[in-house]
Write an enzyme that holds these catalytic residues in place. Structure first.
Site, PDB file in Angstrom:
ATOM      1  N   ASN A   1      -0.978   1.640   6.033  1.00 16.78           N
ATOM      2  CA  ASN A   1      -0.182   0.632   5.341  1.00 16.78           C
ATOM      3  C   ASN A   1       0.370  -0.311   6.395  1.00 16.78           C
ATOM      4  OD1 ASN A   1       1.703  -0.810   3.834  1.00 16.78           O
ATOM      5  ND2 ASN A   1       3.216   0.827   3.885  1.00 16.78           N
ATOM      6  N   GLY A   2       0.157  -1.620   6.223  1.00  9.95           N
ATOM      7  CA  GLY A   2       0.674  -2.585   7.200  1.00  9.95           C
ATOM      8  C   GLY A   2      -0.428  -3.488   7.697  1.00  9.95           C
TER       9      GLY A   2
ATOM     10  N   GLU B   1       5.379 -14.462 -13.026  1.00 12.17           N
ATOM     11  CA  GLU B   1       4.882 -13.202 -12.461  1.00 12.17           C
ATOM     12  C   GLU B   1       3.987 -12.447 -13.435  1.00 12.17           C
ATOM     13  OE1 GLU B   1       7.894 -10.909  -9.512  1.00 12.17           O
ATOM     14  OE2 GLU B   1       8.764 -11.360 -11.430  1.00 12.17           O
TER      15      GLU B   1
ATOM     16  N   GLU C   1      15.431 -17.244 -12.129  1.00  6.41           N
ATOM     17  CA  GLU C   1      14.990 -15.878 -12.386  1.00  6.41           C
ATOM     18  C   GLU C   1      14.136 -15.805 -13.657  1.00  6.41           C
ATOM     19  OE1 GLU C   1      14.670 -13.451 -10.640  1.00  6.41           O
ATOM     20  OE2 GLU C   1      14.477 -11.739 -11.961  1.00  6.41           O
TER      21      GLU C   1
ATOM     22  N   LYS D   1       5.111  -4.193  -5.982  1.00  4.84           N
ATOM     23  CA  LYS D   1       6.558  -4.057  -6.113  1.00  4.84           C
ATOM     24  C   LYS D   1       7.250  -4.097  -4.760  1.00  4.84           C
ATOM     25  CE  LYS D   1      10.173  -2.440  -8.715  1.00  4.84           C
ATOM     26  NZ  LYS D   1      10.563  -3.769  -9.196  1.00  4.84           N
TER      27      LYS D   1
ATOM     28  N   CYS E   1       0.861  -1.174   0.000  1.00  6.56           N
ATOM     29  CA  CYS E   1       0.000   0.000   0.000  1.00  6.56           C
ATOM     30  C   CYS E   1       0.905   1.234   0.000  1.00  6.56           C
ATOM     31  CB  CYS E   1      -0.929   0.109   1.201  1.00  6.56           C
ATOM     32  SG  CYS E   1      -1.951  -1.346   1.460  1.00  6.56           S
TER      33      CYS E   1
ATOM     34  N   ARG F   1       2.995   0.168  -5.407  1.00  2.00           N
ATOM     35  CA  ARG F   1       2.929  -0.472  -4.086  1.00  2.00           C
ATOM     36  C   ARG F   1       1.630  -1.227  -3.869  1.00  2.00           C
ATOM     37  NH1 ARG F   1       6.857   1.916  -0.657  1.00  2.00           N
ATOM     38  NH2 ARG F   1       5.840   0.899   1.088  1.00  2.00           N
TER      39      ARG F   1
ATOM     40  N   TRP G   1      -3.127  -2.552  -1.522  1.00  2.00           N
ATOM     41  CA  TRP G   1      -2.881  -3.959  -1.846  1.00  2.00           C
ATOM     42  C   TRP G   1      -3.519  -4.740  -0.706  1.00  2.00           C
ATOM     43  CZ3 TRP G   1      -0.359  -8.160   0.368  1.00  2.00           C
ATOM     44  CH2 TRP G   1      -0.080  -9.227  -0.496  1.00  2.00           C
TER      45      TRP G   1
ATOM     46  N   LYS H   1      10.252 -14.557 -13.641  1.00  4.15           N
ATOM     47  CA  LYS H   1       9.750 -13.467 -14.496  1.00  4.15           C
ATOM     48  C   LYS H   1       8.528 -13.922 -15.265  1.00  4.15           C
ATOM     49  CE  LYS H   1      11.300 -11.170 -13.011  1.00  4.15           C
ATOM     50  NZ  LYS H   1      11.861 -10.489 -11.979  1.00  4.15           N
TER      51      LYS H   1
ATOM     52  N   HIS I   1      14.817 -36.873 -12.177  1.00  3.92           N
ATOM     53  CA  HIS I   1      14.361 -37.412 -10.890  1.00  3.92           C
ATOM     54  C   HIS I   1      12.936 -36.977 -10.570  1.00  3.92           C
ATOM     55  CE1 HIS I   1      18.313 -39.013 -10.181  1.00  3.92           C
ATOM     56  NE2 HIS I   1      18.854 -37.820 -10.369  1.00  3.92           N
TER      57      HIS I   1
HETATM   58  C1  G6P Z   1       8.143  -8.375  -4.548  1.00  7.25           C
HETATM   59  C2  G6P Z   1       8.283  -8.009  -6.003  1.00  7.25           C
HETATM   60  C3  G6P Z   1       9.469  -8.748  -6.609  1.00  7.25           C
HETATM   61  C4  G6P Z   1      10.728  -8.487  -5.797  1.00  7.25           C
HETATM   62  C5  G6P Z   1      10.530  -8.843  -4.324  1.00  7.25           C
HETATM   63  C6  G6P Z   1      11.683  -8.372  -3.465  1.00  7.25           C
HETATM   64  O1  G6P Z   1       7.720  -9.691  -4.433  1.00  7.25           O
HETATM   65  O2  G6P Z   1       7.107  -8.318  -6.705  1.00  7.25           O
HETATM   66  O3  G6P Z   1       9.669  -8.296  -7.931  1.00  7.25           O
HETATM   67  O4  G6P Z   1      11.785  -9.228  -6.312  1.00  7.25           O
HETATM   68  O5  G6P Z   1       9.363  -8.184  -3.830  1.00  7.25           O
HETATM   69  O6  G6P Z   1      11.739  -6.976  -3.511  1.00  7.25           O
HETATM   70  P1  G6P Z   1      12.971  -6.131  -3.050  1.00  7.25           P
HETATM   71  O7  G6P Z   1      12.518  -4.709  -3.159  1.00  7.25           O
HETATM   72  O8  G6P Z   1      13.260  -6.535  -1.628  1.00  7.25           O
HETATM   73  O9  G6P Z   1      14.105  -6.446  -3.948  1.00  7.25           O
END
Ligand code: G6P
Length: 589
Positions: free
Chosen positions: A98-99, A474, A467, A584, A2, A26, A72, A471, A490
């Site tokens: 927020n929280g 997500e 990674e 994010k 948020c 956020r 969020w 991606k 396996h």
């Molecule tokens: C969220 C985002 C990811 C990110 C992760 C860690 O889950 O959606 O894209 O990698 O947080 O975020 P940070 O800001 O700690 O790198």
């Protein structure tokens, strides 16, 4: 997560809406603001994005005190009712939060049989303020602050007050001054309005007026807080097109900045009396940041002779990993605000370990919690799926490990210099990888309808697979998993058929025959295989990447995978910058 913003300034409503746009990364399931008009507070809120709120706000008159929120969801479904702000029943207070208020059910009991307008934990704060108000707003805020448990950054506006109040514990909150007075959950965002800012400490109430701010512990005793000049945020709001694509194309330039930034800020630079005493090294982070630690831990073990344990932050917090005065823990976080990562720092510091932040955000919660910080210099990253920050994290972590290795005598000065020179070839290598964009777009068309994707690789190619897979899932919502290539037989081989695709990454010559065998085994079961390598493999669709030293290859080989995820998501019509259910900056545990 948020985002919250508050303003005491001319045009507070329109400035709040502008700020909410910058904070949208956020959380973006609903949004709202409260316009304080003296003896009445007007609330405007809706489900959906800030654009929907802007449409709704067209009929709302300007004012000079406002607070806003982009949500969020944690407690309660996504709907206008659960959107912030919340009013106290008497209309005296409006709050945004927020929280998570962990004891909100107990607080509801304390409030008696009230009817609440939402299913949120946050609304209880507005009700508590009404109950605890005995003529003095600050005293009511302090009394409420003492009742709350959990993580919270709460902004409060009250009728007939040209002030804002905030309660802060374990969720980010910055106070700032420029043409007016502001508060915000993001230092980059507030720096568009404020040239003097303070990061509010945990366990603090702030009283903000156009003349200045006062900070108090929850017991009412004053706290001294330092103001400083923030780095100016980048001009992002006006960017057209997808941030993710723009951010991928920035990678070559950012790699140079990350390397230079590392040396400009003094490199590893551990305190002399402790430098030789570290026996245990951790890389700790979440999501993409964790993957960067996974990647460089493989590199450090394979090529620099250093053993590093990568751990997911939320696991580290509760997992009883050993920590003592000989522990060096690197905390990796693009935002510097990820709650799991910040919590993990507390564990390391409490046990006497040295906490080292590797972040993209100076003056973040992580920076304040750690003993030392190095900036990865990726610049503002706004797409929820992290791309350029990952590449810059790899550069910075690799440099840190090179310095550790040199300090321990695990590598010679000659090889140290060799790796630095090799690093200089990376921007060119990435630029060449970006030239495959058209081919990647064609491959995206081929994989967009498969039921699942597997990403495989060995040693340092395995974290790249992780990674690439992250991606894709997500932003395209296609199920995907990463496997160490040798592990496929396996279990996951049982799933191979013509409905599945596999992306095999192979940058380590010594193991490319093993890759060839894996490709054949998979192709024999009818699955489509894409290989990401500087060589061509039979029975596969090759995505050729430039050759670089295998210790650094991940920094370039991940780029086609970032693009593949982007192009696949685009061809499926997904909202690439704001994927469903994600945010994010995840500031709740
Ligand atoms: C969220 C985002 C990811 C990110 C992760 C860690 O889950 O959606 O894209 O990698 O947080 O975020 P940070 O800001 O700690 O790198």
């Amino acid at each position: 997560m948020c985002g919250i913003f508050g303003a005491i300034c001319q045009g507070a409503v329109s400035n709040t809406l502008k700020a909410l746009k910058l904070l949208e990364y956020r959380g973006y399931d609903s949004a709202g603001f409260a316009a304080n008009r003296g003896d009445v507070i007007e609330i405007c809120k809706t489900e959906g994005r800030i654009a929907a709120l802007e449409r709704l706000a067209q009929g709302v008159a300007e004012t000079d005190v406002a607070i806003g929120h982009t949500r969020w969801a944690t407690h309660g479904a996504v709907c206008a009712q659960n959107a912030h702000p919340f009013l106290s029943p008497d209309g005296r207070f409006a709050i945004v939060h927020n929280g998570i208020i962990e004891n909100y059910l107990d607080l509801k009991k304390y409030l008696g049989k009230k009817v609440f307008s939402s299913q949120t934990d946050s609304e209880t704060v507005a009700y508590l303020l009404e109950k605890e108000y005995r003529g003095d707003v600050l005293q009511a805020v302090l009394r409420v602050a003492q009742m709350l448990q959990g993580s919270f950054a709460i902004a409060i506006t009250a009728v007939n007050e040209r002030k804002l109040y905030a309660i802060k514990n374990k969720s980010p909150l910055v106070v700032g001054f420029g043409e007016g007075a502001y508060l915000c959950s993001d230092i980059r965002c507030i720096s568009r309005w404020a040239n003097s800012v303070a990061v509010t400490p945990d366990g603090t109430v702030a009283e903000i007026s156009p003349d200045g701010a006062r900070f108090f512990r929850f017991d009412g005793s004053p706290v001294a807080v330092n103001f400083f000049t923030p780095e100016q945020g980048e001009n992002v709001a006006e960017t057209s097109g997808d941030f993710m694509l723009k951010e991928i194309y920035e990678i070559p330039r950012k790699l140079v900045l990350a390397k230079n930034g590392y040396f400009d800020s003094g490199g590893l630079n551990l305190p002399e009396r402790r430098a030789g005493s570290f026996r245990k090294i951790y890389f700790i982070g979440c999501g993409t940041a964790y993957n960067s630690g996974l990647q460089v831990s493989a590199v450090a073990r394979q090529w620099f002779g250093i053993d590093v344990t990568p751990v997911i932050a939320s696991e580290f917090v509760y997992g009883n990993y050993p920590v003592d005065g000989h522990t060096l823990a690197f905390f990796i976080s693009q935002s510097g605000e990820t709650a799991d990562t910040v919590r993990a720092v507390e564990r390391v510091r409490a046990a006497g370990g040295y906490a080292y932040a590797v972040t993209n955000t100076a003056s973040s919660s992580l920076t304040f919690a750690c003993d030392r910080t190095v900036n990865i210099c990726a610049g503002g990253e706004y797409a929820v799926a992290s791309t350029k920050a990952y590449n810059c994290q790899l550069v910075t972590l690799t440099l840190l490990m090179l310095d550790v290795a040199l300090g321990r005598g695990a590598i010679s000065r000659q090889s140290y210099r060799y790796f630095l020179r090799e690093m200089d070839s990376l921007p060119q290598a990435v630029m060449r990888a970006l030239k495959s964009d058209d081919e990647i777009t064609r491959l995206a068309e081929k994989i967009k309808d498969v039921s699942a994707l597997f990403y495989i690789g060995r040693i340092a190619d395995y974290p790249t697979a992780c990674e690439g897979s992250l991606k894709l899932k997500e932003i395209s919502y296609i199920h995907s998993e990463a496997y160490p290539a040798g592990e496929l037989k396996h279990g996951a081989l049982a799933l191979m058929d013509s409905d599945v695709a596999v992306v095999a990454i192979s940058t380590f010559d010594a193991l490319s025959d093993k890759t060839a065998s894996s490709v054949n085994e998979i192709a024999a079961r009818g699955a489509m295989v894409i290989t990401v390598s500087d060589r061509v493999f039979e029975n596969s669709l090759p995505l050729i990447i430039p050759k670089v030293h295998p210790a650094l290859a991940g920094i370039a080989s991940v780029v086609p995978l970032q693009l593949l995820a982007y192009r696949t998501a685009k061809s499926l019509g997904r909202d690439v910058d704001k994927p469903r259910n994600l945010a994010k900056s995840v500031t709740v545990e």
